[in-house]
Design a protein around this motif. Structure first.
Motif, short mmCIF file in Angstrom:
data_model
loop_
_atom_site.label_atom_id
_atom_site.label_comp_id
_atom_site.label_asym_id
_atom_site.label_seq_id
_atom_site.Cartn_x
_atom_site.Cartn_y
_atom_site.Cartn_z
N GLY A 189 0.80 -1.22 0.00
CA GLY A 189 0.00 0.00 0.00
C GLY A 189 0.84 1.27 0.00
O GLY A 189 0.29 2.37 0.05
N ALA A 190 2.16 1.12 -0.09
CA ALA A 190 3.03 2.30 -0.11
C ALA A 190 2.83 3.10 -1.39
O ALA A 190 3.01 4.32 -1.40
N VAL A 191 2.44 2.42 -2.45
CA VAL A 191 2.10 3.09 -3.71
C VAL A 191 0.69 2.67 -4.07
O VAL A 191 0.37 1.48 -4.08
N ARG A 192 -0.14 3.64 -4.37
CA ARG A 192 -1.54 3.39 -4.72
C ARG A 192 -1.86 4.11 -6.03
O ARG A 192 -1.42 5.23 -6.24
N VAL A 193 -2.66 3.44 -6.84
CA VAL A 193 -3.09 4.05 -8.10
C VAL A 193 -4.58 3.79 -8.25
O VAL A 193 -5.08 2.73 -7.88
N GLU A 194 -5.31 4.77 -8.75
CA GLU A 194 -6.73 4.61 -9.04
C GLU A 194 -6.89 4.54 -10.55
O GLU A 194 -6.36 5.38 -11.29
N ILE A 239 2.25 8.11 -3.62
CA ILE A 239 3.43 7.40 -3.10
C ILE A 239 3.63 7.89 -1.68
O ILE A 239 3.66 9.10 -1.42
N SER A 240 3.78 6.94 -0.77
CA SER A 240 3.93 7.32 0.64
C SER A 240 5.24 8.08 0.86
O SER A 240 6.23 7.89 0.15
N ASP A 241 5.21 8.94 1.85
CA ASP A 241 6.40 9.71 2.19
C ASP A 241 7.58 8.81 2.55
O ASP A 241 8.73 9.12 2.22
N GLU A 242 7.30 7.68 3.20
CA GLU A 242 8.37 6.77 3.60
C GLU A 242 9.13 6.23 2.40
O GLU A 242 10.35 6.13 2.42
N ILE A 272 9.33 7.68 -0.57
CA ILE A 272 10.05 8.80 -1.18
C ILE A 272 11.33 9.10 -0.40
O ILE A 272 12.39 9.37 -0.99
N LYS A 273 11.26 9.01 0.93
CA LYS A 273 12.42 9.31 1.77
C LYS A 273 13.57 8.34 1.53
O LYS A 273 14.73 8.70 1.77
N THR A 274 13.26 7.15 1.05
CA THR A 274 14.35 6.19 0.80
C THR A 274 15.27 6.72 -0.29
O THR A 274 16.45 6.39 -0.32
N GLY A 275 14.71 7.50 -1.22
CA GLY A 275 15.51 8.04 -2.31
C GLY A 275 15.94 7.00 -3.31
O GLY A 275 16.75 7.28 -4.20
N ASP A 276 15.40 5.79 -3.20
CA ASP A 276 15.78 4.70 -4.11
C ASP A 276 14.91 4.77 -5.37
O ASP A 276 13.81 4.22 -5.43
N LYS A 277 15.42 5.48 -6.36
CA LYS A 277 14.68 5.73 -7.60
C LYS A 277 14.22 4.43 -8.25
O LYS A 277 13.06 4.31 -8.68
N SER A 278 15.09 3.46 -8.35
CA SER A 278 14.77 2.19 -9.00
C SER A 278 13.62 1.48 -8.28
O SER A 278 12.71 0.95 -8.91
N MET A 279 13.67 1.47 -6.95
CA MET A 279 12.61 0.82 -6.18
C MET A 279 11.28 1.54 -6.38
O MET A 279 10.24 0.91 -6.57
N ILE A 280 11.31 2.87 -6.37
CA ILE A 280 10.09 3.65 -6.56
C ILE A 280 9.49 3.37 -7.93
O ILE A 280 8.28 3.16 -8.06
N ASP A 304 9.83 0.67 -9.72
CA ASP A 304 9.28 -0.69 -9.70
C ASP A 304 7.93 -0.73 -8.98
O ASP A 304 6.99 -1.39 -9.43
N LEU A 305 7.83 -0.02 -7.86
CA LEU A 305 6.57 0.01 -7.11
C LEU A 305 5.47 0.69 -7.91
O LEU A 305 4.32 0.21 -7.92
N VAL A 306 5.80 1.79 -8.57
CA VAL A 306 4.80 2.49 -9.39
C VAL A 306 4.33 1.58 -10.52
O VAL A 306 3.12 1.44 -10.76
#
Length: 107
Positions: A41-46, A58-61, A63-71, A73-75
Protein backbone atom coordinates in the motif's frame (compact mmCIF):
# COMPACT_ATOMS: atom_id res chain seq x y z
CA UNK A 1 -40.62 -16.13 -46.56
CA UNK A 2 -42.72 -13.73 -44.46
CA UNK A 3 -41.62 -15.56 -41.31
CA UNK A 4 -37.98 -14.84 -42.01
CA UNK A 5 -38.64 -11.09 -42.22
CA UNK A 6 -40.29 -11.24 -38.79
CA UNK A 7 -37.34 -13.15 -37.42
CA UNK A 8 -34.94 -10.61 -38.92
CA UNK A 9 -36.88 -7.76 -37.31
CA UNK A 10 -36.76 -9.54 -33.96
CA UNK A 11 -33.04 -10.15 -34.34
CA UNK A 12 -32.49 -6.48 -35.18
CA UNK A 13 -34.44 -5.41 -32.07
CA UNK A 14 -32.33 -7.73 -29.91
CA UNK A 15 -29.12 -6.35 -31.42
CA UNK A 16 -30.27 -2.77 -30.80
CA UNK A 17 -31.13 -3.59 -27.19
CA UNK A 18 -27.74 -5.19 -26.66
CA UNK A 19 -26.09 -2.08 -28.15
CA UNK A 20 -27.99 0.13 -25.67
CA UNK A 21 -26.90 -2.09 -22.80
CA UNK A 22 -23.27 -2.02 -23.96
CA UNK A 23 -23.32 1.78 -24.12
CA UNK A 24 -24.75 1.91 -20.59
CA UNK A 25 -22.01 -0.44 -19.37
CA UNK A 26 -19.28 1.62 -21.04
CA UNK A 27 -20.60 4.68 -19.23
CA UNK A 28 -20.72 2.83 -15.90
CA UNK A 29 -17.18 1.52 -16.37
CA UNK A 30 -15.91 5.02 -17.14
CA UNK A 31 -17.19 6.09 -13.71
CA UNK A 32 -16.16 2.98 -11.75
CA UNK A 33 -12.80 3.18 -9.97
CA UNK A 34 -10.56 0.35 -8.75
CA UNK A 35 -7.37 0.67 -6.74
CA UNK A 36 -4.05 -0.93 -7.52
CA UNK A 37 -1.37 -1.12 -4.88
CA UNK A 38 2.23 -2.17 -4.40
CA UNK A 39 4.65 -2.32 -1.51
CA UNK A 40 1.92 -3.11 1.00
CA UNK A 41 0.00 0.00 0.00
CA UNK A 42 3.03 2.30 -0.11
CA UNK A 43 2.10 3.09 -3.71
CA UNK A 44 -1.54 3.39 -4.72
CA UNK A 45 -3.09 4.05 -8.10
CA UNK A 46 -6.73 4.61 -9.04
CA UNK A 47 -7.85 3.28 -12.41
CA UNK A 48 -11.28 3.62 -14.00
CA UNK A 49 -13.16 0.61 -15.33
CA UNK A 50 -12.33 1.75 -18.85
CA UNK A 51 -8.62 1.57 -17.95
CA UNK A 52 -7.70 5.22 -17.44
CA UNK A 53 -5.24 5.97 -14.65
CA UNK A 54 -6.79 8.72 -12.53
CA UNK A 55 -4.43 9.19 -9.65
CA UNK A 56 -1.19 7.98 -8.15
CA UNK A 57 0.09 8.37 -4.60
CA UNK A 58 3.43 7.40 -3.10
CA UNK A 59 3.93 7.32 0.64
CA UNK A 60 6.40 9.71 2.19
CA UNK A 61 8.37 6.77 3.60
CA UNK A 62 9.02 5.40 0.12
CA UNK A 63 10.05 8.80 -1.18
CA UNK A 64 12.42 9.31 1.77
CA UNK A 65 14.35 6.19 0.80
CA UNK A 66 15.51 8.04 -2.31
CA UNK A 67 15.78 4.70 -4.11
CA UNK A 68 14.68 5.73 -7.60
CA UNK A 69 14.77 2.19 -9.00
CA UNK A 70 12.61 0.82 -6.18
CA UNK A 71 10.09 3.65 -6.56
CA UNK A 72 9.85 3.03 -10.30
CA UNK A 73 9.28 -0.69 -9.70
CA UNK A 74 6.57 0.01 -7.11
CA UNK A 75 4.80 2.49 -9.39
CA UNK A 76 4.89 0.04 -12.28
CA UNK A 77 3.57 -2.78 -10.09
CA UNK A 78 0.74 -0.62 -8.72
CA UNK A 79 -0.29 0.49 -12.22
CA UNK A 80 -0.24 -3.09 -13.49
CA UNK A 81 -2.32 -4.19 -10.48
CA UNK A 82 -4.85 -1.41 -11.11
CA UNK A 83 -5.11 -2.16 -14.83
CA UNK A 84 -5.58 -5.88 -14.13
CA UNK A 85 -8.38 -5.11 -11.67
CA UNK A 86 -10.01 -2.72 -14.16
CA UNK A 87 -9.88 -5.39 -16.86
CA UNK A 88 -11.43 -7.95 -14.53
CA UNK A 89 -14.20 -5.50 -13.64
CA UNK A 90 -14.89 -4.85 -17.33
CA UNK A 91 -15.00 -8.57 -18.11
CA UNK A 92 -17.36 -9.29 -15.20
CA UNK A 93 -19.63 -6.42 -16.19
CA UNK A 94 -19.67 -7.40 -19.87
CA UNK A 95 -20.52 -11.00 -19.00
CA UNK A 96 -23.79 -9.79 -17.49
CA UNK A 97 -24.88 -8.46 -20.90
CA UNK A 98 -23.30 -10.94 -23.26
CA UNK A 99 -23.92 -14.06 -21.22
CA UNK A 100 -20.25 -14.96 -21.47
CA UNK A 101 -20.14 -14.60 -25.25
CA UNK A 102 -16.83 -13.03 -26.31
CA UNK A 103 -17.42 -10.00 -28.54
CA UNK A 104 -14.21 -8.86 -30.19
CA UNK A 105 -13.29 -5.22 -29.84
CA UNK A 106 -15.69 -4.43 -27.00
CA UNK A 107 -12.95 -3.49 -24.48
Amino acid sequence: MAGSFGEMGNLLKQAQEMQRQLERIRSELAEAVVEGTAGGGAVRVEVTGDRRVQSLSISDEVIKTGDKSMIEDLVLSAVQDGLTKAEQLAEQTMTKVTGGMQLPGMF
